[in-house]
Design a protein around this motif. Structure first.
Motif, PDB file in Angstrom:
ATOM      1  N   ASP A 290      28.525 -50.575 -48.200  1.00  0.00           N
ATOM      2  CA  ASP A 290      29.246 -51.551 -48.116  1.00  0.00           C
ATOM      3  C   ASP A 290      28.565 -52.788 -48.622  1.00  0.00           C
ATOM      4  OD1 ASP A 290      28.011 -51.273 -45.778  1.00  0.00           O
ATOM      5  OD2 ASP A 290      29.586 -51.902 -44.558  1.00  0.00           O
ATOM      6  N   ASN A 291      26.968 -52.711 -48.471  1.00  0.00           N
ATOM      7  CA  ASN A 291      26.291 -53.498 -49.142  1.00  0.00           C
ATOM      8  C   ASN A 291      25.950 -53.604 -50.453  1.00  0.00           C
ATOM      9  OD1 ASN A 291      24.196 -55.487 -49.180  1.00  0.00           O
ATOM     10  ND2 ASN A 291      23.197 -54.965 -47.387  1.00  0.00           N
ATOM     11  N   PRO A 292      26.533 -54.435 -51.428  1.00  0.00           N
ATOM     12  CA  PRO A 292      26.181 -54.352 -52.914  1.00  0.00           C
ATOM     13  C   PRO A 292      24.397 -54.229 -53.032  1.00  0.00           C
ATOM     14  CG  PRO A 292      27.786 -55.904 -52.321  1.00  0.00           C
ATOM     15  CD  PRO A 292      27.355 -55.676 -51.012  1.00  0.00           C
ATOM     16  N   LEU A 293      23.751 -54.982 -52.201  1.00  0.00           N
ATOM     17  CA  LEU A 293      22.452 -55.114 -52.123  1.00  0.00           C
ATOM     18  C   LEU A 293      21.719 -53.573 -52.389  1.00  0.00           C
ATOM     19  CD1 LEU A 293      21.148 -58.085 -50.322  1.00  0.00           C
ATOM     20  CD2 LEU A 293      21.689 -58.188 -52.775  1.00  0.00           C
ATOM     21  N   VAL A 294      22.313 -52.777 -51.387  1.00  0.00           N
ATOM     22  CA  VAL A 294      21.750 -51.355 -51.412  1.00  0.00           C
ATOM     23  C   VAL A 294      22.174 -50.509 -52.582  1.00  0.00           C
ATOM     24  CG1 VAL A 294      22.250 -49.286 -50.216  1.00  0.00           C
ATOM     25  CG2 VAL A 294      21.866 -51.397 -48.821  1.00  0.00           C
ATOM     26  N   LEU A 295      23.168 -50.808 -53.136  1.00  0.00           N
ATOM     27  CA  LEU A 295      23.546 -50.244 -54.281  1.00  0.00           C
ATOM     28  C   LEU A 295      22.899 -50.422 -55.621  1.00  0.00           C
ATOM     29  CD1 LEU A 295      27.542 -50.211 -53.711  1.00  0.00           C
ATOM     30  CD2 LEU A 295      25.908 -48.136 -53.502  1.00  0.00           C
ATOM     31  N   PRO A 355      13.683 -52.989 -44.636  1.00  0.00           N
ATOM     32  CA  PRO A 355      12.391 -53.182 -45.376  1.00  0.00           C
ATOM     33  C   PRO A 355      11.347 -51.788 -45.139  1.00  0.00           C
ATOM     34  CG  PRO A 355      12.407 -54.051 -43.008  1.00  0.00           C
ATOM     35  CD  PRO A 355      13.935 -53.713 -43.460  1.00  0.00           C
ATOM     36  N   ASP A 356      11.903 -51.018 -44.215  1.00  0.00           N
ATOM     37  CA  ASP A 356      11.263 -49.759 -44.116  1.00  0.00           C
ATOM     38  C   ASP A 356      11.663 -48.607 -45.029  1.00  0.00           C
ATOM     39  OD1 ASP A 356       9.473 -50.772 -42.399  1.00  0.00           O
ATOM     40  OD2 ASP A 356      10.653 -50.651 -40.767  1.00  0.00           O
ATOM     41  N   GLY A 357      12.836 -49.011 -45.919  1.00  0.00           N
ATOM     42  CA  GLY A 357      13.309 -47.707 -46.650  1.00  0.00           C
ATOM     43  C   GLY A 357      14.717 -47.555 -46.030  1.00  0.00           C
ATOM     44  N   ILE A 358      15.376 -46.609 -46.570  1.00  0.00           N
ATOM     45  CA  ILE A 358      16.876 -46.265 -46.253  1.00  0.00           C
ATOM     46  C   ILE A 358      16.955 -44.617 -46.480  1.00  0.00           C
ATOM     47  CG2 ILE A 358      17.867 -46.875 -48.395  1.00  0.00           C
ATOM     48  CD1 ILE A 358      19.953 -48.118 -46.698  1.00  0.00           C
ATOM     49  N   ILE A 385      13.806 -45.058 -51.075  1.00  0.00           N
ATOM     50  CA  ILE A 385      15.145 -44.580 -50.699  1.00  0.00           C
ATOM     51  C   ILE A 385      15.004 -42.933 -50.594  1.00  0.00           C
ATOM     52  CG2 ILE A 385      17.466 -43.942 -51.686  1.00  0.00           C
ATOM     53  CD1 ILE A 385      17.060 -46.764 -53.304  1.00  0.00           C
ATOM     54  N   THR A 386      15.357 -42.504 -49.319  1.00  0.00           N
ATOM     55  CA  THR A 386      15.312 -40.978 -49.077  1.00  0.00           C
ATOM     56  C   THR A 386      16.481 -40.332 -49.173  1.00  0.00           C
ATOM     57  OG1 THR A 386      13.330 -41.530 -47.616  1.00  0.00           O
ATOM     58  CG2 THR A 386      14.026 -39.349 -47.382  1.00  0.00           C
ATOM     59  N   ILE A 387      16.485 -39.381 -50.149  1.00  0.00           N
ATOM     60  CA  ILE A 387      17.895 -38.756 -50.436  1.00  0.00           C
ATOM     61  C   ILE A 387      17.828 -37.466 -49.714  1.00  0.00           C
ATOM     62  CG2 ILE A 387      19.146 -37.735 -52.197  1.00  0.00           C
ATOM     63  CD1 ILE A 387      19.146 -40.384 -53.772  1.00  0.00           C
ATOM     64  N   THR A 388      18.912 -37.021 -49.305  1.00  0.00           N
ATOM     65  CA  THR A 388      19.191 -35.741 -48.717  1.00  0.00           C
ATOM     66  C   THR A 388      20.403 -35.029 -49.680  1.00  0.00           C
ATOM     67  OG1 THR A 388      18.464 -35.965 -46.433  1.00  0.00           O
ATOM     68  CG2 THR A 388      19.987 -34.163 -46.842  1.00  0.00           C
TER      69      THR A 388
END
Length: 509
Positions: A290-295, A355-358, A385-388
């Motif tokens: 829901d945060n455009p900055l993340v996308l 700041p520590d990633g997502i 960005i850590t993806i599972t």
């Protein structure tokens, strides 16, 4: 492929048609007309069986290609995307653009003998609007009424001027089903199509194959040079070339990884420019999407060219929008909208409060997308960005359940560019997992639909709608990629359509 022979005299008209088709230019991939057409020959086609044989209930965009075997639509689409007559031989708008009248070809019938007339059109539109499991109701919402003028003329009343209707009627939305069939057993259409298309289903084994024979009553039957089509799911990539060389398939779509092996086996590879684009479907009502900055960070962290080069062996083009370069709706200003830049991605994450990633979970529909997902996983790690990666539950349609907020997907386009925008971004769009859209996007789409297709302002208005959609909505586009067909020397004049696969002029020997 079956290969029964007929007397030479019976072959002459078909041979002439094949030669004419080959000389027409532009569309064909394999333009060779050497050899002798077999009018009884069946083409074994490796392509996806549809989610349903009912065009109202089918849930996948790619279904349209299989459905077009059994059904014809009011309008067909030219290879360049323009509209041409189908079941309707002509159409016209009123002066204000809020009514369109279609004139049907005379003396047509569905495969069960029911007339293809104006009443059948009315019944189909109303079913598409009201059936509880309809996936085309949103596209038909613009039609507020249907008037049967006479046997062959039917008028749609529209809720506003809308010059996209002919294109809208060129795909699943415009495919006509026998009213007799859906009145008797609407659920049965899922496995037993009853249309008026170029072929008639004679055998169907779910998840295995569908066998069609040529429909002699089809309005354009003289240009159908195949005796039939056997549709089978595409071969497993590891055995695709073996399946083609052994005759299990005459033609099949293959993944890019198999192109070199096919060429080594002396098979013909046809790279077909289509609408298909890889994309990430996003539910922007679920945190953190829901945060455009993340996308934006996610988009900047993806190296699209590397995805094309590695996962698709160079077959494709990086893209930030749903349409391929050269198509009317393509907006050049979106090129490199989110250029690959891990540092910018990391800065955006910090600005978004991470700041520590997502940590994110990326869902894929099947193991076929595992390699692409893993490449994305490795790329975005550099930006924090850590993806599972998870595989969706088999049989679950995320378009309906919307249970996976970040989903690696593919969009096959639509005949109408504005219909495509509605599917992707509209508040009821299947690929709009959040089921919301901003008012400025709705306004931009409405503005474009009110411009006639031959108006000089149409392209600019359409591209403005595309720009608004891409810059305000969460869908993340990755790259366009061609459809790769492989076949042997027995398949001739395979057609290159940007939209629905059609078989006029295709023949086998």
């Amino acid at each position: 492929m079956t290969s029964r022979r007929r007397p030479v005299r019976a072959l002459i008209p078909l041979l002439l048609l094949a030669l004419l088709a080959a000389c027409s230019g532009g569309a064909g991939g394999n333009s060779s007309s050497d050899g002798t057409p077999d009018p009884d020959g069946t083409l074994i086609w490796g392509w996806h069986l549809p989610t349903s044989w009912d065009p109202v209930a089918s849930t996948a965009g790619q279904d349209v290609h299989a459905l077009a075997l059994a059904y014809d639509a009011l309008v067909q689409q030219e290879n360049n995307g323009d509209a041409r007559p189908g079941l309707a031989e002509s159409w016209s708008y009123n002066d204000t653009g809020d009514q369109i009248t279609f004139t049907l070809r005379p003396d047509l019938t569905f495969s069960d003998g029911t007339p293809v007339d104006a009443e059948a059109v009315r019944a189909n539109i109303e079913r598409g609007q009201t059936q509880s499991n309809s996936t085309i109701a949103a596209q038909l919402a613009v039609i507020t009424g249907v008037t049967v003028v006479d046997e062959l003329n039917v008028t749609f009343q529209l809720d506003q001027p809308d010059y996209q209707i002919p294109l809208l009627m060129a795909g699943k939305t415009g495919m006509l089903v026998s009213p007799t069939a859906f009145a008797a057993d609407v659920d049965g259409l899922a496995i037993a199509p009853v249309g008026s298309g170029p072929f008639v289903l004679t055998e169907y084994v779910p998840d295995s194959r569908a066998v069609f024979e040529r429909n002699a009553e089809y309005w354009n039957a003289e240009n159908i040079l195949l005796g039939g089509v056997e549709l089978k799911p595409p071969p497993d990539p590891t055995v695709a070339v073996a399946g083609l060389t052994s005759g299990q398939f005459d033609i099949a779509v293959v993944p890019p990884a198999q192109v070199a092996a096919a060429e080594a086996a002396q098979l013909t590879v046809e790279e077909q420019r289509v609408f298909t684009v890889r994309t990430l479907d996003v539910n922007n009502t679920v945190a953190p999407y829901d945060n455009p900055l993340v996308l934006q960070a996610l988009s900047h962290a993806i190296d699209r060219q590397a995805l094309v080069d590695v996962a698709y062996f160079g077959h494709g083009e990086p893209n930030w929008q749903p349409f391929p370069e050269g198509y009317l709706a393509y907006d050049e200003s979106l090129d490199d909208l989110y250029a690959y830049d891990p540092d910018t991605a990391a800065d955006l994450l910090t600005e978004a409060g991470h700041p520590d990633g997502i940590d994110l979970t990326l869902t894929i529909g099947s193991a076929a997308d595992q390699a692409l997902a893993e490449q994305i996983q490795a790329q975005v790690a550099e930006a924090g960005i850590t993806i599972t990666i998870e595989v969706a539950t088999p049989g679950v349609s995320n378009y309906i359940s919307r249970q996976y907020p970040l989903y690696l997907d593919s969009f096959s386009g639509r005949e109408s560019p504005l219909q495509a925008l509605e599917v992707l971004f509209g508040p009821e769009g299947l690929m709009n997992l959040g089921r919301n859209s901003p008012p400025e996007l709705d306004a931009a789409i409405d503005a474009a639909r009110q411009v006639p297709l031959d108006d000089p302002a149409y392209a600019e208005t359409l591209q403005t709608a595309v720009h608004t959609a891409v810059t305000t909505m969460p869908n993340t586009f990755l790259f366009t990629w061609p459809r790769l067909y492989v076949h042997g020397d027995n398949v001739h004049d395979w057609q290159h359509q940007i939209g629905t696969v059609r078989f006029e002029g295709v023949w086998v020997e």
